[in-house]
Design an enzyme around this catalytic site. Structure first.
Site, mmCIF file in Angstrom:
data_model
loop_
_atom_site.group_PDB
_atom_site.id
_atom_site.type_symbol
_atom_site.label_atom_id
_atom_site.label_comp_id
_atom_site.label_asym_id
_atom_site.label_seq_id
_atom_site.Cartn_x
_atom_site.Cartn_y
_atom_site.Cartn_z
ATOM 1 N N ASP A 1 0.819 -7.964 -3.093
ATOM 2 C CA ASP A 1 1.908 -8.927 -3.090
ATOM 3 C C ASP A 1 1.872 -9.764 -1.811
ATOM 4 O OD1 ASP A 1 4.487 -9.849 -4.283
ATOM 5 O OD2 ASP A 1 5.324 -9.013 -2.443
ATOM 6 N N GLU B 1 -14.787 2.924 -0.045
ATOM 7 C CA GLU B 1 -15.051 4.363 -0.048
ATOM 8 C C GLU B 1 -14.795 4.992 -1.422
ATOM 9 O OE1 GLU B 1 -13.133 6.482 3.113
ATOM 10 O OE2 GLU B 1 -13.220 4.743 4.467
#
Length: 531
Positions: free
Chosen positions: A218, A267
């Site tokens: 957002d 990751e």
């Protein structure tokens, strides 16, 4: 139609999101499982079969975190828990597992620009002295003027009114001001503070470890604020416009935040982040989707384009150009919880519905990622609500001069029967109009000419037809008020007529049309696919 022109922007969809169709769920308006009138996570789980039938690839869930709901969940008090109105963490886990069983990825909204004023950090800041570590997590400053009675700068809130609120000092004397680019209940976080960065990383890992497939960020062009917080040349800026030159947004240091987000995501294989980026300049937009930043960025040019072939083509060309230099996928959307629905925006009634159908085919013919907003597949219009039921903070903050966004957040009608139309067995949190009884999902599933049937068929063809495999566009010459393009390396042509008269169809066999054709001519307010 002659005169072949090529548009830049080659896309190689090697990740699941690169050409996905993503369905946005405004959680409180999608499906209510416990009849309290507010949609919830279990309600979504109950509708997974419908979403699989629709053919979408992934979901985007708006915030469901612990919140006092001053901005319907975009004021987050705890980003690592579920608000009881929506369920709990076990409910979320069941939803995620069920979605994956239905072949649906799940992405969730993150709100890193600000917290709720009920967040434990902000409550601690109010109880602490100026200059304290607790206040350093936010933007607390002394006011201007002899007694500090004026805000620190001239910034305004995008919801209306000033962007600063003064709080008394712990001893009761005149105190500092804190920054809130949105509602006062949404204080902006200070992204130069290492605790703020560490907390977002903790939140990212919390949800990634639970198995979410990605995030929508957002206000991704927010977070970072320019040094010194200088006055704005034009402080009176409306909600959700391109913010070029606005010191409140698109500060250069915001890209360090996105690099941190990307480093965490890297990751976790096969996860993504898409940013809400209200930045109009193509070059500055491209910076958000560089290889070490966000995977995708919402480009809102198509949302802002009127139903006019030249404007639509310009929006498409800029959207492609904005990502061409960084080899990112473009994103396309006609609707979300912050903008008027297409049926209403394009004229309302039968005219608006026909144009919304046409633009849906244009959007789904484009290379890249398509976002559909819940109810868009039903052709829902905005709803003219009485003043007494309005809940969007924009209504109050603007002094009742701006009605806000409630009219395009009305709950989804699933089947006939007022007042809840299958959304709830109680009273819906916003009233559902009688017209929605003619637009229910149940009825449209049985109607081959419905908007829902059109969207289902278009999404299916987009997935299965070889004509949608090309990554670039070639433009064809077209009559005034029309456009036509082809996916490079395929025979698929999309044609749109926004003029007032029928025009000849391009050569080829009609694959799908948004409305009835006039023999070998394409009527006004209609689009079609040909091969």
């Amino acid at each position: 139609m002659i005169g072949l022109l090529r548009s830049p922007g080659k896309i190689s969809p090697v990740q699941w999101w690169a050409d996905a169709v993503v369905y946005q769920i405004y959680v409180r308006s999608f499906s209510d499982s416990d009849d309290d009138g507010v949609g919830d996570l279990e309600g979504i789980r109950m509708r997974l079969g419908y979403l699989e039938l629709l053919g979408v690839d992934a979901l985007w869930l708006t915030p469901f975190y612990t919140s006092p709901m001053a901005d319907h969940g975009y004021d987050v008090a705890d980003p690592r828990d579920v608000d009881p109105v929506f369920g709990d963490l076990d409910t979320f886990d069941r939803l995620l597992e069920g979605a994956h069983e239905h072949g649906l990825r799940v992405t969730i909204d993150l709100v890193p620009n600000h917290s709720s004023s009920e967040h434990e950090w902000f409550r601690a800041a109010l109880d602490s002295a100026p200059g304290s570590p607790e206040r350093a997590r936010y933007h607390f400053l002394p006011g201007r003027g002899p007694d500090g009675d004026e805000p620190p700068n001239n910034w305004t809130s995008v919801f209306g009114g000033p962007a600063w609120t003064r709080v008394p000092s712990p001893d009761g004397s005149g105190g500092e001001w804190y920054l809130h680019l949105f509602a006062p209940e949404q204080p902006d976080l200070n992204w130069t503070n290492p605790e703020v960065r560490a907390d977002l990383e903790k939140t990212l890992r919390f949800w990634l470890d639970r198995g979410v497939d990605g995030f929508r960020i957002d206000v991704a062009h927010g977070m970072s604020k320019p040094e010194g917080l200088p006055d704005a040349e034009n402080p009176d800026v409306a909600l959700l416009i391109n913010t070029d030159g606005d010191p409140r947004f698109d500060d250069d240091d915001v890209h360090d935040v996105h690099r941190m987000i990307r480093a965490v995501l890297d990751e976790y294989p096969d996860r993504m982040a898409v940013g809400e980026v209200w930045v109009g300049d193509d070059e500055r937009f491209a910076r958000y989707v560089r290889p070490d930043e966000l995977h995708l960025g919402f480009n809102f040019r198509l949302v802002r384009a009127p139903f006019d072939a030249a404007a639509v083509r310009t929006a498409i060309e800029h959207s492609l150009a904005a990502v061409a230099t960084v080899a990112a996928s473009p994103t396309w959307t006609l609707s979300n919880h912050d903008v008027s629905r297409p049926v209403t925006r394009y004229g309302g009634g039968e005219l608006g519905a026909a144009r919304a159908r046409a633009m849906t085919l244009v959007e789904l013919a484009l290379p890249g990622v398509v976002y559909l907003y819940n109810g868009e597949e039903l052709g829902l219009p905005d709803v003219d609500l009485p003043d007494a039921v309005l809940q969007d903070p924009v209504w109050e903050r603007s002094g009742h001069t701006e009605r806000g966004r409630d009219s395009y957040r009305i709950p989804v009608p699933w089947e006939d029967g007022a007042p809840g139309y299958g959304f709830t067995g109680g009273d819906p949190w916003l009233p559902m109009p009688i017209e929605y009884g003619r637009l229910t999902a149940a009825d449209q599933l049985e109607d081959t000419g419905s908007m829902l049937s059109l969207v289902r068929r278009a999404v299916e063809l987009r997935k299965t037809h070889p004509g949608f495999r090309g990554g670039e566009l070639e433009w064809f010459g077209a009559p005034e008020g029309c456009l036509a393009f082809r996916r490079v390396g395929t025979t698929l042509v999309c044609a749109l007529n926004t003029s007032a008269a029928p025009v000849p169809l391009p050569p080829g066999e009609v694959l799908l049309a948004s409305g009835p054709l006039d023999g070998a001519r394409l009527p006004p307010n209609t689009a079609c696919w040909l091969v």
